[in-house]
Design a protein around this motif. Structure first.
Motif, mmCIF file in Angstrom:
data_model
loop_
_atom_site.group_PDB
_atom_site.id
_atom_site.type_symbol
_atom_site.label_atom_id
_atom_site.label_comp_id
_atom_site.label_asym_id
_atom_site.label_seq_id
_atom_site.Cartn_x
_atom_site.Cartn_y
_atom_site.Cartn_z
ATOM 1 N N GLY A 213 -0.863 42.804 28.944
ATOM 2 C CA GLY A 213 0.164 42.496 29.929
ATOM 3 C C GLY A 213 -0.282 41.333 30.784
ATOM 4 N N VAL A 214 0.658 40.539 31.267
ATOM 5 C CA VAL A 214 0.302 39.366 32.066
ATOM 6 C C VAL A 214 0.709 39.581 33.521
ATOM 7 C CG1 VAL A 214 0.533 37.856 30.063
ATOM 8 C CG2 VAL A 214 2.477 38.151 31.608
ATOM 9 N N GLU A 215 0.013 38.880 34.411
ATOM 10 C CA GLU A 215 0.323 38.958 35.841
ATOM 11 C C GLU A 215 1.717 38.388 36.100
ATOM 12 O OE1 GLU A 215 -1.373 40.325 38.130
ATOM 13 O OE2 GLU A 215 -3.452 40.469 37.419
ATOM 14 N N PRO A 216 2.424 38.931 37.112
ATOM 15 C CA PRO A 216 3.742 38.380 37.453
ATOM 16 C C PRO A 216 3.636 36.886 37.745
ATOM 17 C CG PRO A 216 3.374 40.457 38.593
ATOM 18 C CD PRO A 216 2.070 40.100 37.947
ATOM 19 N N GLY A 217 4.532 36.120 37.175
ATOM 20 C CA GLY A 217 4.528 34.676 37.372
ATOM 21 C C GLY A 217 3.686 33.915 36.370
ATOM 22 N N SER A 218 2.899 34.618 35.577
ATOM 23 C CA SER A 218 2.060 33.951 34.581
ATOM 24 C C SER A 218 2.865 33.715 33.305
ATOM 25 C CB SER A 218 0.827 34.794 34.260
ATOM 26 O OG SER A 218 0.005 34.936 35.395
ATOM 27 N N ASP A 219 2.566 32.614 32.634
ATOM 28 C CA ASP A 219 3.231 32.269 31.380
ATOM 29 C C ASP A 219 2.472 32.922 30.230
ATOM 30 O OD1 ASP A 219 4.472 31.173 29.209
ATOM 31 O OD2 ASP A 219 3.981 29.093 29.676
ATOM 32 N N PRO A 220 3.126 33.813 29.470
ATOM 33 C CA PRO A 220 2.429 34.475 28.357
ATOM 34 C C PRO A 220 1.780 33.489 27.386
ATOM 35 C CG PRO A 220 4.528 35.551 28.749
ATOM 36 C CD PRO A 220 4.503 34.324 29.620
ATOM 37 N N ALA A 221 2.433 32.343 27.134
ATOM 38 C CA ALA A 221 1.867 31.360 26.207
ATOM 39 C C ALA A 221 0.562 30.790 26.749
ATOM 40 C CB ALA A 221 2.874 30.245 25.944
ATOM 41 N N GLU A 222 0.507 30.518 28.050
ATOM 42 C CA GLU A 222 -0.716 29.987 28.649
ATOM 43 C C GLU A 222 -1.820 31.041 28.675
ATOM 44 O OE1 GLU A 222 -1.287 26.854 29.434
ATOM 45 O OE2 GLU A 222 0.727 26.419 28.677
ATOM 46 N N VAL A 223 -1.441 32.286 28.968
ATOM 47 C CA VAL A 223 -2.431 33.371 28.955
ATOM 48 C C VAL A 223 -2.982 33.552 27.542
ATOM 49 C CG1 VAL A 223 -2.781 35.850 29.314
ATOM 50 C CG2 VAL A 223 -1.404 34.531 30.944
ATOM 51 N N ALA A 224 -2.106 33.455 26.530
ATOM 52 C CA ALA A 224 -2.540 33.582 25.141
ATOM 53 C C ALA A 224 -3.536 32.479 24.787
ATOM 54 C CB ALA A 224 -1.339 33.532 24.210
ATOM 55 N N LYS A 225 -3.288 31.253 25.242
ATOM 56 C CA LYS A 225 -4.211 30.153 24.984
ATOM 57 C C LYS A 225 -5.563 30.411 25.643
ATOM 58 C CE LYS A 225 -0.750 26.480 24.477
ATOM 59 N NZ LYS A 225 -0.219 25.220 25.080
ATOM 60 N N ALA A 226 -5.534 30.903 26.883
ATOM 61 C CA ALA A 226 -6.782 31.182 27.590
ATOM 62 C C ALA A 226 -7.570 32.285 26.892
ATOM 63 C CB ALA A 226 -6.483 31.562 29.037
ATOM 64 N N LEU A 227 -6.874 33.313 26.418
ATOM 65 C CA LEU A 227 -7.534 34.395 25.692
ATOM 66 C C LEU A 227 -8.148 33.885 24.392
ATOM 67 C CD1 LEU A 227 -4.910 37.230 26.233
ATOM 68 C CD2 LEU A 227 -7.318 37.371 26.903
ATOM 69 N N GLN A 228 -7.389 33.064 23.660
ATOM 70 C CA GLN A 228 -7.884 32.543 22.387
ATOM 71 C C GLN A 228 -9.145 31.698 22.582
ATOM 72 O OE1 GLN A 228 -6.113 32.992 18.916
ATOM 73 N NE2 GLN A 228 -8.336 32.978 18.987
ATOM 74 N N ALA A 229 -9.196 30.967 23.693
ATOM 75 C CA ALA A 229 -10.350 30.108 23.965
ATOM 76 C C ALA A 229 -11.615 30.917 24.254
ATOM 77 C CB ALA A 229 -10.048 29.180 25.141
ATOM 78 N N ARG A 230 -11.451 32.141 24.743
ATOM 79 C CA ARG A 230 -12.615 32.947 25.135
ATOM 80 C C ARG A 230 -12.998 34.020 24.122
ATOM 81 N NH1 ARG A 230 -12.831 33.960 31.614
ATOM 82 N NH2 ARG A 230 -12.041 31.928 32.307
ATOM 83 N N LEU A 231 -12.120 34.295 23.181
ATOM 84 C CA LEU A 231 -12.377 35.386 22.246
ATOM 85 C C LEU A 231 -12.612 34.842 20.841
ATOM 86 C CD1 LEU A 231 -9.581 37.857 23.438
ATOM 87 C CD2 LEU A 231 -11.996 37.832 24.130
ATOM 88 N N ASP A 232 -13.630 35.363 20.192
ATOM 89 C CA ASP A 232 -13.986 34.924 18.837
ATOM 90 C C ASP A 232 -13.504 35.938 17.806
ATOM 91 O OD1 ASP A 232 -15.395 32.762 19.977
ATOM 92 O OD2 ASP A 232 -17.152 34.052 20.291
ATOM 93 N N ASP A 233 -13.248 35.442 16.593
ATOM 94 C CA ASP A 233 -12.933 36.288 15.443
ATOM 95 C C ASP A 233 -11.702 37.168 15.649
ATOM 96 O OD1 ASP A 233 -15.162 35.279 14.066
ATOM 97 O OD2 ASP A 233 -16.472 36.746 15.038
ATOM 98 N N VAL A 234 -10.777 36.731 16.487
ATOM 99 C CA VAL A 234 -9.491 37.413 16.653
ATOM 100 C C VAL A 234 -8.425 36.337 16.769
ATOM 101 C CG1 VAL A 234 -10.403 39.484 17.774
ATOM 102 C CG2 VAL A 234 -9.704 37.522 19.171
#
Length: 380
Positions: A213-234
């Motif tokens: 889930g994303v914080e109110p006001g956050s863009d899911p696409a931007e959160v997804a990019k941030a997650l992808q940058a920090r997580l490996d092999d997923v």
């Protein structure tokens, strides 16, 4: 002659010619009805199947999904448990919740087994259950409890609230039922994450997928990019991107989409053929009448407008009857396993397609009229 009165006169002429030959008019309308019903039914079935492919995503309650690499649709997999906690530290993430996907073999009272697909959720509402028709989802927090599909109750040994069964050798209790949670394979059964782990015989806590889930006001696409940058092999996908991928998989990589698409195209081609033959035959039968019109000053363009107006009449009458029939068919076959979906956009699209097909069919008659000489009225 002004355009509006001229068109009104041509419309009256088109109607009178069709009414004069009721048999051919009925034949053309039947062709449009057939094309509308067949194309609409197949299109509605495709939309229903696509809805099945994305139902877990739609009802998951997540804005972002973390899945194993190259995952094409919701399915069994394994992600290290640590990813769940690392994801929570990414800015914009409000919460993360694991989802365990596993197979279950339910022992029937009379002997034999039936298969179910078990979705283990950490919290009811995040990953399921949905469309609850009986029971309280909070009961899933109790040990060894499951929600089953209501449409499968007889198949699963006459299940009822409180029924005890064995799944993969573990005794469980049915505490609720859903409606429509049937994918392309065995129906979904919902359990707590720990109950699903026990049924699967798992000692680890690795999830199959992770809901975010994303914080109110956050863009899911931007959160997804941030997650992808920090997580490996997923792989990290927004819910919208994941749903589109799942639907594309069904349409492109399985035979279902192609088969249904071919059936819809066949219906349109048959309708085109029937209307083309009907209209061309009507032109041949009325050559003298068309010749008379030319002799008194009607242009080829005027005669073309008559044919187009006739085509639109075929399309309007046939589509209206066909769309009405689709509504009855949709209600008649509606079930948890098969759902025909007819959104307004599809019905409008059918109407426009039928109009285009009928206009295209009128071109064959127009080609004959272009060569028509007014002097035909004086020939024996």
């Amino acid at each position: 002659m002004k355009l509006a009165p001229r068109l009104r006169a041509l419309l009256q002429l088109a109607l009178s010619m069709q009414i004069h030959d009721r048999a051919k008019f009925a034949g053309g309308v039947v062709g449009v009805i057939f094309a509308t019903v067949l194309a609409g039914q197949q299109s509605g079935l495709i939309l229903g199947l696509l809805a099945k492919s994305r139902m877990v995503i739609e009802h998951g309650g997540a804005a972002v999904w973390i899945v194993p690499p190259n995952t094409q649709q919701p399915q069994a997999g394994r992600i290290p448990e640590e990813v769940l906690y690392r994801a929570r530290a990414v800015p914009g993430v409000a919460w993360t919740s694991p989802l365990l996907w596993t197979a279950g073999s339910l022992a029937l009272p009379e002997g034999g087994t039936e298969q179910v697909t078990i979705l283990g959720v950490e919290q009811p509402g995040l990953g399921g259950p949905w469309n609850v028709v009986a029971g309280d989802p909070r009961h899933l927090l109790q040990a060894r409890t499951l929600f089953f599909e209501d449409a499968e109750r007889e198949k699963l040994g006459h299940l009822d609230l409180g029924s005890l069964r064995e799944v993969n050798g573990r005794q469980i209790q049915a505490v609720g039922f859903t409606w429509g949670a049937i994918p392309f394979g065995p129906s979904y059964a919902f359990a707590s994450f720990d109950t699903a782990r026990e049924i699967a015989g798992r000692t680890d806590r690795d999830p199959s997928m992770i809901l975010v889930g994303v914080e109110p006001g956050s863009d899911p696409a931007e959160v997804a990019k941030a997650l992808q940058a920090r997580l490996d092999d997923v792989e990290v996908l927004t819910s919208q991107a994941f749903a589109l991928r799942a639907m594309r998989f069904v349409l492109v990589q399985t035979p279902m989409g192609m088969m249904l698409g071919i059936s819809a195209l066949f219906g349109l081609l048959v309708g085109f053929a029937i209307v083309s033959i009907t209209m061309y035959s009507a032109v041949l039968d009325n050559l003298r009448e068309f010749g008379t019109l030319k002799a008194i000053g009607a242009t080829t363009a005027d005669l073309g407008r008559v044919l187009i107006l006739q085509a639109l009449i075929y399309a309007g009458v046939g589509s209206a009857v066909g769309i009405t029939a689709l509504g009855f068919i949709g209600r008649a076959v509606r079930s948890a396993k098969v759902t025909l979906r007819y959104p307004p956009e599809l019905l409008l699209g059918l109407l426009l397609v039928m109009a285009a097909i009928c206009i295209a069919a009128s071109l064959l008659g127009l080609l004959r009229l272009r060569k028509l000489e007014p002097g035909i009225v004086f020939r024996g």
